[in-house]
Design a protein around this motif. Structure first.
Motif, PDB file in Angstrom:
ATOM      1  N   GLY A   7      19.264 -24.437  14.366  1.00  0.00           N
ATOM      2  CA  GLY A   7      20.001 -23.271  13.885  1.00  0.00           C
ATOM      3  C   GLY A   7      19.151 -22.380  12.992  1.00  0.00           C
ATOM      4  O   GLY A   7      19.205 -21.148  13.095  1.00  0.00           O
ATOM      5  N   ARG A   8      18.348 -22.985  12.140  1.00  0.00           N
ATOM      6  CA  ARG A   8      17.457 -22.208  11.276  1.00  0.00           C
ATOM      7  C   ARG A   8      16.450 -21.412  12.108  1.00  0.00           C
ATOM      8  O   ARG A   8      16.206 -20.234  11.842  1.00  0.00           O
ATOM      9  CB  ARG A   8      16.697 -23.140  10.332  1.00  0.00           C
ATOM     10  N   ALA A   9      15.870 -22.078  13.108  1.00  0.00           N
ATOM     11  CA  ALA A   9      14.858 -21.416  13.939  1.00  0.00           C
ATOM     12  C   ALA A   9      15.462 -20.268  14.736  1.00  0.00           C
ATOM     13  O   ALA A   9      14.879 -19.180  14.828  1.00  0.00           O
ATOM     14  CB  ALA A   9      14.210 -22.436  14.874  1.00  0.00           C
ATOM     15  N   GLU A  10      16.637 -20.504  15.317  1.00  0.00           N
ATOM     16  CA  GLU A  10      17.287 -19.461  16.107  1.00  0.00           C
ATOM     17  C   GLU A  10      17.625 -18.258  15.241  1.00  0.00           C
ATOM     18  O   GLU A  10      17.527 -17.105  15.694  1.00  0.00           O
ATOM     19  CB  GLU A  10      18.539 -20.023  16.768  1.00  0.00           C
ATOM     20  N   ALA A  11      18.015 -18.503  13.999  1.00  0.00           N
ATOM     21  CA  ALA A  11      18.342 -17.397  13.103  1.00  0.00           C
ATOM     22  C   ALA A  11      17.123 -16.528  12.807  1.00  0.00           C
ATOM     23  O   ALA A  11      17.264 -15.343  12.485  1.00  0.00           O
ATOM     24  CB  ALA A  11      18.916 -17.950  11.792  1.00  0.00           C
TER      25      ALA A  11
END
Length: 227
Positions: free
Chosen positions: A39-43
């Motif tokens: 989720g952090r990377a996609e954000a």
């Protein structure tokens, strides 16, 4: 450049590597951490591969990566030699192995010694995690297979807590080894004793004032070339 982050957690090292342009695989034993990292990377618009994996039995081929790294991660696997052997195996000859680990002599090493009497018995053959922060221990684990380029100790300064014992409350709520020690202390009716010991520990390691706490957590940065 192909990079493997072992025991990557939520991507504290994986995501900066991807931001620098590397082709990154983030591996960890805990799927919930991988999901949070994804989720952090996609954000941030980054594409990483997230793989559930045990640091002692990595599911990757020999010499698969240019860089194999772990930041305060692989050190928590119980069998150190198994982990070291896997880090070497999946790194190509001439590639880089980089590790960031808490030291035995620093604050986290002292925390583990303090918690030891309250924790459940470790698995057979397990070694204390902060040993990874010992230059001599790394030399024993890797031998001539890794040519050391950097062995540097430094400290992470923590100033996020107003009062010293607030850090102890953070450990109990968020730090896996402390959470586990407290659960075992509760089972053995020693929770109050552990809480008192943790309060005393935080008071002793506070390098600030009673109302402006400051802690120094020593770590070892180790970087070497796979021979």
């Amino acid at each position: 450049m192909s990079v493997l982050d072992v025991a990557a957690g939520t991507g504290n090292a994986s995501i900066p590597a991807a931001q620098a342009g590397a082709d990154v695989t983030a591996s960890d034993l805990t799927p919930e951490l991988l999901e949070a990292g994804r989720g952090r990377a996609e954000a941030e618009g980054l594409a990483l591969e997230w793989v559930q994996a045990d640091a002692e039995h990595l599911p990757f081929g020999d010499a698969s990566f240019d860089v194999v790294m772990s930041s305060i991660g692989a050190m928590f696997a119980p069998h150190h030699q198994d982990v070291a052997d896997e880090l070497v195996r999946v790194c190509r000859p001439g590639g880089t192995i980089g590790l960031l680990s808490w030291t035995p002599e620093g604050m986290v090493g002292a925390l583990f010694r303090m918690m030891g009497p309250f924790a459940a018995p470790p698995p057979p053959g397990a070694e204390p995690p902060p040993l990874w922060g010992s230059e001599a221990h790394l030399s024993e684990l890797f031998g001539a297979r890794v040519d050391s380029r950097t062995l540097k100790r430094d400290v992470l300064e923590v100033t996020a807590f107003a009062q010293p014992r607030d850090f102890g409350e953070h450990f109990k709520a968020r730090y896996g080894p402390t959470v586990a020690a407290q659960a075992n202390a509760r089972r053995t009716e020693r929770e109050t004793e552990l809480n008192d010991a943790l309060d005393q520990f935080c008071d002793e390691w506070n390098r600030g004032t009673p109302d402006h706490a400051r802690f120094e957590m020593e770590y070892l940065l180790a970087v070497g070339t796979r021979t």
